[in-house]
Design an enzyme around this catalytic site. Structure first.
Site, PDB file in Angstrom:
ATOM      1  NE  ARG A  59      42.585  40.515  33.464  1.00 29.76           N
ATOM      2  CZ  ARG A  59      41.828  41.612  33.431  1.00 29.76           C
ATOM      3  NH1 ARG A  59      42.206  42.662  32.720  1.00 29.76           N
ATOM      4  NH2 ARG A  59      40.694  41.668  34.068  1.00 29.76           N
ATOM      5  CB  CYS A  61      34.691  27.686  36.490  1.00 30.08           C
ATOM      6  SG  CYS A  61      35.341  28.748  35.181  1.00 30.08           S
ATOM      7  CG  ASP A  62      33.407  33.483  36.292  1.00 33.46           C
ATOM      8  OD1 ASP A  62      34.214  33.013  35.470  1.00 33.46           O
ATOM      9  OD2 ASP A  62      33.660  34.501  36.959  1.00 33.46           O
ATOM     10  CE1 TYR A  64      41.633  31.398  31.766  1.00 34.05           C
ATOM     11  CE2 TYR A  64      39.243  31.200  31.621  1.00 34.05           C
ATOM     12  CZ  TYR A  64      40.371  31.812  32.137  1.00 34.05           C
ATOM     13  OH  TYR A  64      40.239  32.845  33.031  1.00 34.05           O
TER      14      TYR A  64
HETATM   15  P1  NAD Z   1      42.354  39.098  45.302  1.00 31.98           P
HETATM   16  O1  NAD Z   1      43.756  38.774  45.622  1.00 31.98           O
HETATM   17  O2  NAD Z   1      41.991  40.490  44.963  1.00 31.98           O
HETATM   18  O3  NAD Z   1      41.409  38.690  46.519  1.00 31.98           O
HETATM   19  C1  NAD Z   1      41.587  37.528  47.250  1.00 31.98           C
HETATM   20  C2  NAD Z   1      41.358  37.782  48.727  1.00 31.98           C
HETATM   21  O4  NAD Z   1      41.591  36.543  49.408  1.00 31.98           O
HETATM   22  C3  NAD Z   1      42.322  38.794  49.349  1.00 31.98           C
HETATM   23  O5  NAD Z   1      41.597  39.791  50.024  1.00 31.98           O
HETATM   24  C4  NAD Z   1      43.164  37.964  50.304  1.00 31.98           C
HETATM   25  O6  NAD Z   1      43.557  38.658  51.469  1.00 31.98           O
HETATM   26  C5  NAD Z   1      42.222  36.829  50.626  1.00 31.98           C
HETATM   27  N1  NAD Z   1      42.872  35.633  51.144  1.00 31.98           N
HETATM   28  C6  NAD Z   1      44.059  35.110  50.799  1.00 31.98           C
HETATM   29  N2  NAD Z   1      44.297  33.988  51.502  1.00 31.98           N
HETATM   30  C7  NAD Z   1      43.211  33.796  52.303  1.00 31.98           C
HETATM   31  C8  NAD Z   1      42.870  32.821  53.265  1.00 31.98           C
HETATM   32  N3  NAD Z   1      43.673  31.806  53.548  1.00 31.98           N
HETATM   33  N4  NAD Z   1      41.690  32.935  53.903  1.00 31.98           N
HETATM   34  C9  NAD Z   1      40.865  33.968  53.647  1.00 31.98           C
HETATM   35  N5  NAD Z   1      41.136  34.924  52.741  1.00 31.98           N
HETATM   36  C10 NAD Z   1      42.307  34.844  52.083  1.00 31.98           C
HETATM   37  O7  NAD Z   1      41.916  38.115  44.135  1.00 31.98           O
HETATM   38  P2  NAD Z   1      40.675  38.225  43.151  1.00 31.98           P
HETATM   39  O8  NAD Z   1      41.171  38.623  41.805  1.00 31.98           O
HETATM   40  O9  NAD Z   1      39.610  39.014  43.751  1.00 31.98           O
HETATM   41  O10 NAD Z   1      40.242  36.714  43.025  1.00 31.98           O
HETATM   42  C11 NAD Z   1      39.793  35.961  44.140  1.00 31.98           C
HETATM   43  C12 NAD Z   1      39.737  34.499  43.814  1.00 31.98           C
HETATM   44  O11 NAD Z   1      38.613  34.213  43.001  1.00 31.98           O
HETATM   45  C13 NAD Z   1      40.943  33.980  43.031  1.00 31.98           C
HETATM   46  O12 NAD Z   1      41.251  32.656  43.430  1.00 31.98           O
HETATM   47  C14 NAD Z   1      40.421  33.945  41.617  1.00 31.98           C
HETATM   48  O13 NAD Z   1      41.159  33.104  40.796  1.00 31.98           O
HETATM   49  C15 NAD Z   1      39.039  33.435  41.878  1.00 31.98           C
HETATM   50  N6  NAD Z   1      38.075  33.556  40.782  1.00 31.98           N
HETATM   51  C16 NAD Z   1      37.604  32.393  40.282  1.00 31.98           C
HETATM   52  C17 NAD Z   1      36.691  32.397  39.281  1.00 31.98           C
HETATM   53  C18 NAD Z   1      36.243  31.080  38.737  1.00 31.98           C
HETATM   54  O14 NAD Z   1      35.778  31.017  37.621  1.00 31.98           O
HETATM   55  N7  NAD Z   1      36.360  29.983  39.465  1.00 31.98           N
HETATM   56  C19 NAD Z   1      36.248  33.599  38.748  1.00 31.98           C
HETATM   57  C20 NAD Z   1      36.761  34.786  39.271  1.00 31.98           C
HETATM   58  C21 NAD Z   1      37.668  34.754  40.312  1.00 31.98           C
HETATM   59  C1  G6P Z   2      37.312  34.076  34.395  1.00 30.63           C
HETATM   60  C2  G6P Z   2      37.672  32.698  34.882  1.00 30.63           C
HETATM   61  C3  G6P Z   2      38.244  32.752  36.279  1.00 30.63           C
HETATM   62  C4  G6P Z   2      39.418  33.697  36.326  1.00 30.63           C
HETATM   63  C5  G6P Z   2      38.978  35.056  35.845  1.00 30.63           C
HETATM   64  C6  G6P Z   2      40.167  35.980  35.742  1.00 30.63           C
HETATM   65  O1  G6P Z   2      36.221  34.576  35.088  1.00 30.63           O
HETATM   66  O2  G6P Z   2      36.588  31.824  34.870  1.00 30.63           O
HETATM   67  O3  G6P Z   2      38.616  31.467  36.668  1.00 30.63           O
HETATM   68  O4  G6P Z   2      39.930  33.800  37.629  1.00 30.63           O
HETATM   69  O5  G6P Z   2      38.398  34.967  34.566  1.00 30.63           O
HETATM   70  O6  G6P Z   2      39.720  37.253  35.508  1.00 30.63           O
HETATM   71  P1  G6P Z   2      40.675  38.510  35.714  1.00 30.63           P
HETATM   72  O7  G6P Z   2      39.782  39.638  35.364  1.00 30.63           O
HETATM   73  O8  G6P Z   2      41.097  38.481  37.164  1.00 30.63           O
HETATM   74  O9  G6P Z   2      41.815  38.308  34.797  1.00 30.63           O
HETATM   75 MN    MN Z   3      37.160  29.968  36.029  1.00 28.45          MN
END
Ligand code: NAD
Ligand code: G6P
Ligand code: MN
Length: 440
Positions: A282, A170-171, A262
């Protein structure tokens, strides 16, 4: 220097363009031989993939690059898989936020009933994707951002108990470290953190500088006096600035440690609900903002045939963290990062099979977590309630159990009332019919 084959799952993610730019910036530290973007949605993958071709031609000439929607092409002969996918997309995130809010309950991407709904959607696709990867690349390191990381990590722990090359990250801890750096006017790379908790549910207990002095007391004082803002405040939407602002309240109420942003959803659920707009959440802000902007920028690059002068507004902490963790594994750098691991005594008074978030030394054999020791009753109590919620959510998935789902939501601090838990569960079942297991 060895160069690596990397595949990015969720190649159409709104975070992908930023990650690609950071891969260019850090190419001397983590050099790639080949990069493949994989997404199930061609409409999202194509524009980002085409823009990436132009970017790499200009900035990463030696890189073999392509994008695909075929898993076989994506997973053959890979060293590192980076994952950031979202089952159901931002449209379902909008439902996760709006359905609970319409009932006066917290609607949020990863916390409360919203995170619960998202978790039950993510598990199946995450398991399928990892099985697909392992068909072709048995030893690839899988670094996963896909949310809700706590639920995903618990499900993957159960599904792949022997697979030690899946790491959930997680970032937000890095975002916070960089924000402390801004507050102190110091480089956050010099900080050595002590952190414990669950994902999106943890605390910094110490933050040492190079000399070993704990900076935490100074940061807490500054947060209370001046407030708190993200390191990249100028690039943030207003909802995130507000969220960071609430850290001051948490430090005033519970001054022992520095809380993850969070935690406010669990400590002040009612106040958060009052502040959120059930009609514009959001997810709307992201769809109107980041998502619209990155696809517009891709089209511009494609039209002009050059990526010069273009920049995706992006969060460096997010993309650099993923790459630095990979670098530390790739070259056995043994740098310290906060990641999600199975507890196994790291927090000595929390059960062994909890997926906890702690500082770990990242080696080519994986993370070696640093001992935290015993945590005080208040934090232990909060964590155990949340942990039980997370485990019951994953139980509900595997057992297809309505009862476990109801127990999970009732235990969640953002819900509490079993009557309200049932009401929101029934509404979420309806909305998630195409994604969830059918509960008995
Ligand atoms: P988004 O919906 O814009 O992008 C997600 C992409 O995943 C889409 O292009 C979608 O088509 C694709 N996708 C969906 N199911 C899939 C599958 N089975 N196989 C391959 N690709 C698939 O979402 P986003 O806002 O860009 O976020 C992407 C992910 O990253 C989310 O799960 C978000 O919560 C996560 N994220 C996590 C952290 C963290 O701290 N862990 C930080 C930032 C984003
Ligand atoms: C942080 C969290 C992620 C979460 C993101 C949502 O980076 O660590 O887990 O997915 O925020 O950001 P957003 O800009 O999509 O609300
Ligand atoms: Mn996170």
């Amino acid at each position: 220097m060895k160069r690596f084959n990397v595949t990015l799952v969720g190649g159409g993610s709104t975070w992908t363009p930023g990650l690609l730019q950071s891969l260019c910036k850090l190419k001397d530290r983590f050099p790639m031989k080949k990069l493949v973007l994989f997404d199930i949605d061609e409409k999202r993958q194509r524009p980002i993939g085409e823009a990436a071709k132009i970017l790499f031609k200009e900035q990463y000439e030696e890189l073999e690059f392509h994008y695909t929607t075929k898993s076989e092409e994506a997973y053959k002969d890979v060293d590192f898989v980076f994952m950031q996918m979202r089952t159901g997309g931002l449209k379902m995130r909008e439902k996760d936020e709006k359905v609970p809010l319409s009932m006066g309950l917290l609607g949020q991407e990863t916390c409360g009933p919203g995170g619960f709904a998202y978790g039950l959607r993510s598990i199946k696709d995450m398991i399928k994707t990892i099985n697909d990867i392992r068909k072709y690349s048995k030893k690839a390191w899988i670094l996963n951002y896909t949310n809700p990381a706590a639920i995903v990590a618990e499900a993957l722990r159960r599904e792949f108990p022997e697979d030690k090359r899946v790491l959930n990250i997680c970032d937000q801890p890095v975002n916070l470290l960089r924000s402390y750096g801004r507050l102190l006017e110091m480089d956050s790379k010099e900080f050595e953190p002590v952190y414990f908790g669950l994902n999106h549910f943890g605390w910094f207990t110490h933050l040492y500088d190079k000399e070993g002095t704990d900076l935490l007391p100074k940061i807490k004082k500054l947060v209370v006096e001046k407030g708190f803002q993200p390191a990249d405040a100028e690039q943030r939407d207003k909802s995130w600035l507000y969220t960071y602002g609430v850290v001051k309240n948490m430090v005033e109420d519970f001054p022992d440690y520095l809380p993850n942003t969070y935690l406010q959803y669990y400590l002040y659920p009612k106040e958060k609900v009052q502040h959120l707009d059930p009609k514009y959440t959001r997810a709307n802000e992201v769809m109107d903002g980041r998502e619209t902007r990155i696809f517009e920028e891709c089209e511009k690059i494609i039209e002009k045939g050059t990526a010069e002068g273009s920049s995706f507004v992006h969060n460096d902490a997010h993309s650099e963290f993923m790459i630095e963790v990979a670098e530390s594994i790739a070259y056995n750098k043994q740098k310290m990062y906060i990641v999600i691991v199975e507890n196994n005594g790291t927090i000595s008074n929390i059960q062994d099979d909890a997926m906890v978030e702690v500082a770990a030394v990242m080696t080519s054999n994986g993370p070696r977590p640093l001992s935290v020791g015993k945590i005080p009753t208040f934090y232990k109590g909060l964590m155990e309630g949340q942990l039980a919620y997370e485990k019951l959510t994953v139980d509900a998935y595997y057992e297809k159990s309505y009862q476990k789902a109801l127990q999970a939501l009732t235990l969640n601090r953002t819900v509490v009332s079993a009557k309200e838990a049932r009401k929101v569960l029934d509404a979420l079942i309806e909305v998630n019919k195409d994604y969830w297991p059918e509960f008995k």
